[in-house]
Design a protein around this motif. Structure first.
Motif, PDB file in Angstrom:
ATOM      1  N   ARG A   1       0.829  -1.204   0.000  1.00 26.73           N
ATOM      2  CA  ARG A   1       0.000   0.000   0.000  1.00 26.73           C
ATOM      3  C   ARG A   1       0.863   1.254   0.000  1.00 26.73           C
ATOM      4  N   LYS A   2       1.956   1.225   0.765  1.00 26.72           N
ATOM      5  CA  LYS A   2       2.855   2.369   0.835  1.00 26.72           C
ATOM      6  C   LYS A   2       3.504   2.620  -0.519  1.00 26.72           C
ATOM      7  N   ILE A   3       3.870   1.561  -1.215  1.00 29.32           N
ATOM      8  CA  ILE A   3       4.485   1.691  -2.538  1.00 29.32           C
ATOM      9  C   ILE A   3       3.484   2.311  -3.511  1.00 29.32           C
ATOM     10  N   MET A   4       2.217   1.841  -3.449  1.00 28.05           N
ATOM     11  CA  MET A   4       1.180   2.395  -4.327  1.00 28.05           C
ATOM     12  C   MET A   4       0.940   3.872  -4.034  1.00 28.05           C
ATOM     13  N   LYS A   5       0.971   4.250  -2.770  1.00 35.54           N
ATOM     14  CA  LYS A   5       0.768   5.643  -2.386  1.00 35.54           C
ATOM     15  C   LYS A   5       1.919   6.508  -2.920  1.00 35.54           C
ATOM     16  N   GLN A   6       3.155   5.998  -2.795  1.00 36.41           N
ATOM     17  CA  GLN A   6       4.305   6.740  -3.309  1.00 36.41           C
ATOM     18  C   GLN A   6       4.231   6.862  -4.825  1.00 36.41           C
ATOM     19  N   PHE A   7       3.792   5.792  -5.499  1.00 33.41           N
ATOM     20  CA  PHE A   7       3.656   5.833  -6.948  1.00 33.41           C
ATOM     21  C   PHE A   7       2.600   6.851  -7.361  1.00 33.41           C
ATOM     22  N   ALA A   8       1.476   6.874  -6.657  1.00 32.22           N
ATOM     23  CA  ALA A   8       0.414   7.833  -6.961  1.00 32.22           C
ATOM     24  C   ALA A   8       0.912   9.260  -6.754  1.00 32.22           C
ATOM     25  N   ARG A   9       1.689   9.470  -5.704  1.00 33.09           N
ATOM     26  CA  ARG A   9       2.262  10.792  -5.440  1.00 33.09           C
ATOM     27  C   ARG A   9       3.225  11.195  -6.558  1.00 33.09           C
TER      28      ARG A   9
ATOM     29  N   LEU B   1       0.731  22.881  -3.543  1.00 36.24           N
ATOM     30  CA  LEU B   1      -0.555  22.402  -4.042  1.00 36.24           C
ATOM     31  C   LEU B   1      -0.898  21.029  -3.491  1.00 36.24           C
ATOM     32  N   ILE B   2       0.109  20.157  -3.371  1.00 35.71           N
ATOM     33  CA  ILE B   2      -0.149  18.807  -2.884  1.00 35.71           C
ATOM     34  C   ILE B   2      -0.430  18.827  -1.387  1.00 35.71           C
ATOM     35  N   ASN B   3       0.376  19.532  -0.641  1.00 35.12           N
ATOM     36  CA  ASN B   3       0.283  19.512   0.817  1.00 35.12           C
ATOM     37  C   ASN B   3      -0.306  20.808   1.354  1.00 35.12           C
ATOM     38  N   ALA B   4      -1.108  21.456   0.524  1.00 35.37           N
ATOM     39  CA  ALA B   4      -1.640  22.759   0.885  1.00 35.37           C
ATOM     40  C   ALA B   4      -2.380  22.697   2.211  1.00 35.37           C
TER      41      ALA B   4
ATOM     42  N   ASP C   1      -3.805  16.301   8.435  1.00 35.87           N
ATOM     43  CA  ASP C   1      -2.432  15.802   8.520  1.00 35.87           C
ATOM     44  C   ASP C   1      -1.870  15.585   7.123  1.00 35.87           C
ATOM     45  N   TYR C   2      -0.561  15.679   7.050  1.00 31.53           N
ATOM     46  CA  TYR C   2       0.170  15.447   5.809  1.00 31.53           C
ATOM     47  C   TYR C   2      -0.165  14.050   5.273  1.00 31.53           C
ATOM     48  N   ASN C   3      -0.465  13.951   4.009  1.00 30.83           N
ATOM     49  CA  ASN C   3      -0.787  12.699   3.306  1.00 30.83           C
ATOM     50  C   ASN C   3      -2.099  12.063   3.751  1.00 30.83           C
TER      51      ASN C   3
ATOM     52  N   ILE D   1      -8.108  22.668 -11.408  1.00 27.90           N
ATOM     53  CA  ILE D   1      -8.932  22.391 -10.240  1.00 27.90           C
ATOM     54  C   ILE D   1      -8.329  21.182  -9.547  1.00 27.90           C
ATOM     55  N   ILE D   2      -8.092  21.313  -8.251  1.00 31.27           N
ATOM     56  CA  ILE D   2      -7.547  20.202  -7.466  1.00 31.27           C
ATOM     57  C   ILE D   2      -8.595  19.819  -6.437  1.00 31.27           C
ATOM     58  N   GLU D   3      -9.001  18.556  -6.465  1.00 31.67           N
ATOM     59  CA  GLU D   3      -9.977  18.053  -5.512  1.00 31.67           C
ATOM     60  C   GLU D   3      -9.280  17.199  -4.474  1.00 31.67           C
ATOM     61  N   PHE D   4      -9.556  17.476  -3.207  1.00 40.04           N
ATOM     62  CA  PHE D   4      -8.975  16.736  -2.091  1.00 40.04           C
ATOM     63  C   PHE D   4     -10.059  15.872  -1.461  1.00 40.04           C
ATOM     64  N   SER D   5      -9.794  14.583  -1.331  1.00 40.87           N
ATOM     65  CA  SER D   5     -10.745  13.642  -0.737  1.00 40.87           C
ATOM     66  C   SER D   5     -10.140  13.003   0.496  1.00 40.87           C
ATOM     67  N   ASP D   6     -10.991  12.678   1.476  1.00 42.25           N
ATOM     68  CA  ASP D   6     -10.506  12.048   2.702  1.00 42.25           C
ATOM     69  C   ASP D   6     -10.410  10.531   2.521  1.00 42.25           C
ATOM     70  N   LEU D   7     -10.095   9.822   3.596  1.00 40.46           N
ATOM     71  CA  LEU D   7      -9.921   8.378   3.520  1.00 40.46           C
ATOM     72  C   LEU D   7     -11.211   7.646   3.160  1.00 40.46           C
ATOM     73  N   ALA D   8     -12.368   8.260   3.440  1.00 43.04           N
ATOM     74  CA  ALA D   8     -13.663   7.671   3.082  1.00 43.04           C
ATOM     75  C   ALA D   8     -14.051   8.051   1.646  1.00 43.04           C
ATOM     76  N   GLU D   9     -13.126   8.657   0.908  1.00 44.32           N
ATOM     77  CA  GLU D   9     -13.312   9.082  -0.479  1.00 44.32           C
ATOM     78  C   GLU D   9     -14.402  10.139  -0.644  1.00 44.32           C
ATOM     79  N   ARG D  10     -14.604  10.953   0.406  1.00 43.20           N
ATOM     80  CA  ARG D  10     -15.549  12.067   0.325  1.00 43.20           C
ATOM     81  C   ARG D  10     -14.776  13.317  -0.051  1.00 43.20           C
ATOM     82  N   LEU D  11     -15.325  14.085  -0.963  1.00 39.29           N
ATOM     83  CA  LEU D  11     -14.722  15.348  -1.363  1.00 39.29           C
ATOM     84  C   LEU D  11     -14.767  16.313  -0.186  1.00 39.29           C
TER      85      LEU D  11
END
Length: 167
Positions: free
Chosen positions: A2-10, A34-37, A56-58, A71-81
């Motif tokens: 999962r960590k590798i996938m997260k780093q790849f997505a980043r 923009l990423i860690n705004a 929190d970061y990430n 446009i940058i959309e930020f979603s939480d862990l529950a995939e809610r905008l």
């Protein structure tokens, strides 16, 4: 894994922002900004809107839309905008989406509200506010500039009446 996938997505996000950066021309945006705004974490506690500091970061995932208008959309862990950030004339226009503990959308804070201190007057005039009953049914909503709009349900959760919403 999962960590590798997260780093790849980043990594893909950084590459994508790099492409946007090269197509924007004279406008340059700090990719890390923009990423860690600073995304404010709003919550509903005892029927009140509360500023809980920053996410929190990430904690949030991002989705980038558009080429000319970014446009940058930020979603939480529950995939809610939770935040929709639009870059307009090198300014960040933030629209926040606030959910309750049951995952119900309770409030939408457009840029006029989210860009400064939130007051009752600003909420009344500019925010979209929603209220739910114990069965997670929408029972009231308030649109900017309008009075509350109410919904009534029968025992089988069928909407039977609605009223209000006058300017």
């Amino acid at each position: 894994m999962r960590k590798i996938m997260k780093q790849f997505a980043r990594y893909l996000l950084i590459l994508t922002l790099g492409l946007f950066q090269s197509t924007i021309g004279k406008s340059q945006y700090n990719i890390e900004c923009l990423i860690n705004a600073n995304c404010i974490h709003y919550a509903i506690e005892n029927e009140n809107l509360v500023n809980c500091g920053y996410y929190d970061y990430n904690y949030l995932s991002t989705n980038i839309i558009g080429e000319e208008r970014i446009i940058i959309e930020f979603s939480d862990l529950a995939e809610r905008l939770v935040l929709r950030r639009e870059i307009v004339d090198e300014m960040l226009m933030d629209t926040y989406f606030v959910y309750d503990e049951h995952g119900n959308l309770r409030c939408v804070l457009p840029p006029l509200v989210s860009g400064s201190e939130i007051t009752e007057e600003k909420l009344k005039n500019y925010a979209f506010i929603y209220s739910y009953d114990n069965y997670n049914r929408l029972i009231a909503k308030k649109l900017p500039g309008f009075q509350w709009y109410y919904y009534v349900y029968d025992e089988s959760s069928q909407l039977i009446d609605s009223c209000g919403g006058e300017k």
